[in-house]
Design a protein around this motif. Sequence first.
Motif: not given
Length: 325
Positions: A135-136, A222-226, A229-233, A245-249
């Motif tokens: 992603t980076t 993991r984002s849903f449970k936490a 948003i938890i993003a893997d690169d 990864p998921l984003k804000e919208r």
Amino acid sequence: MKDTTADGALDLPDWDDVLAAHDRITPHIHRTPVLTSRFMDELTGARLFFKCENFQKAGAFKVRGATNAVFGLSDEAASRGVATHSSGNHALSLSYAAGRRGIPCHVVMPRTAPEAKKAAVRGYGGIITECEPSTTSREAVFAEVHAATGADFVHPYNDPRVIAGQATCSRELLDQVDGLDAVIAPIGGGGMVSGCCLTLSNIAPGIEIYAAEPEQADDAYRSFKAGHIIADDAPVTIADGLKVPLKERTWHFVSNHVTDILTASEDEIVEAMKLTWARMKIVMEPSCAVPLATILKNPDVFRGKRVGVIITGGNVDLDKLPWMA
């Protein structure tokens, strides 16, 4: 865009945007079929209805959001073209839509993206700049391309125009199949799932919404449970369309409307893909097999239910099928 978060900072599509998107894209896309399989029903204990976006223009559901974005541009904005970053299906879908409007399309793709998808992008006239598979790197290289071209940025999923376009898929599904209890779709960045959330929350709020994700790229789970948003690169999975990864919208829709996120292993994904090819005789990508894999893995969740299963795309490198390794 009328809907916003509590602080007013986030523009989100609403139901009127979905209706406008449907009218805008109808001349340029297919109304894809819904297929059933007695074998799959008996195997899962559910009644499955497969919405086959693998038969869509450009071979994937992403042509819906891309076409909505391209044909919603003013003539002045369109003259500068469009640009995006994508592992494949959004890139080729945006290239298709841009070609239909006669404007340039610049796409940043990971060098490891399937050659079949790169060839399709070039075939539609897209101009590819390659990046490293993270992603980076994707976002850094895209920033350079965007600055050099001045083209309109059509994000693969974190874009209200794209989400509204993707929502037309589940709207069609509800027109085609009565009495659904649940809908399940793959989740990477969350564009399709967000579209399902947008449609169902407006016109069928009683239908459960499930998202399916690879265990090796389970940041949405993991984002849903936490609850954030938890993003893997740079996750590694055969489901190449689900690495982002998921984003804000998309997080807004997922966190507010999804019933649950289920995961499947690499072997389970490959077996579900192979099973679908063998029994239903349709070409689908590894990413599209994740919903069936999770249904097979969690029979108690779906047993006895009428379930819409969205097959999101069919752009496969036929020389590198997973069971050939």
